[in-house]
Motif scaffolding. Structure first.
Motif, short mmCIF file in Angstrom:
data_model
loop_
_atom_site.label_atom_id
_atom_site.label_comp_id
_atom_site.label_asym_id
_atom_site.label_seq_id
_atom_site.Cartn_x
_atom_site.Cartn_y
_atom_site.Cartn_z
N ARG A 44 42.25 42.19 41.52
CA ARG A 44 40.99 41.18 41.74
C ARG A 44 40.02 41.18 41.80
NH1 ARG A 44 44.56 38.25 43.84
NH2 ARG A 44 43.84 38.32 46.04
N ALA A 45 40.21 42.65 42.89
CA ALA A 45 38.27 42.54 43.64
C ALA A 45 37.95 44.06 42.28
CB ALA A 45 38.97 43.79 44.63
N ALA A 46 38.60 44.69 41.41
CA ALA A 46 38.08 45.53 40.69
C ALA A 46 37.73 44.23 39.40
CB ALA A 46 40.10 46.38 40.47
N LYS A 47 38.74 43.84 38.94
CA LYS A 47 38.05 43.36 38.34
C LYS A 47 37.19 42.32 38.26
CE LYS A 47 40.21 39.42 35.15
NZ LYS A 47 41.04 37.72 35.02
N ASP A 48 36.33 41.81 39.31
CA ASP A 48 35.25 41.39 39.87
C ASP A 48 34.76 42.19 39.75
OD1 ASP A 48 37.02 38.10 40.01
OD2 ASP A 48 36.72 38.80 42.33
N ALA A 49 34.44 43.37 40.44
CA ALA A 49 33.78 44.48 40.45
C ALA A 49 32.91 45.01 38.29
CB ALA A 49 33.96 45.50 41.19
N HIS A 50 34.14 45.46 37.79
CA HIS A 50 33.96 44.93 36.93
C HIS A 50 32.73 43.82 35.77
CE1 HIS A 50 34.55 46.84 32.78
NE2 HIS A 50 34.68 45.95 32.25
N ALA A 51 33.46 42.53 36.14
CA ALA A 51 32.67 41.54 36.07
C ALA A 51 31.12 41.75 36.16
CB ALA A 51 33.72 40.49 36.37
#
Length: 54
Positions: A44-51
């Motif tokens: 989730r953190a990686a997805k949020d950072a990518h977004a």
């Protein structure tokens, strides 16, 4: 003068350490299952950072 050395760490000295339990298929499966929450949080953190970057 003799050099001081620390005694080696053994499973008997740290019974709650990961080396305290034998590496069996069941133990590995338990560890993997227990890590599911951490893996999901990292995803989730990686997805949020990518977004945020895009």
């Amino acid at each position: 003068m003799a050099r001081r050395t620390t005694p080696p760490v053994t499973p008997e000295r740290q019974p709650d350490s990961i080396i305290g339990a034998p590496a069996t298929v069941e133990a590995c499966a338990r560890d993997y299952a227990a890590g599911a929450d951490g893996r999901a949080a990292m995803a989730r953190a990686a997805k949020d950072a990518h977004a945020r970057r895009t």
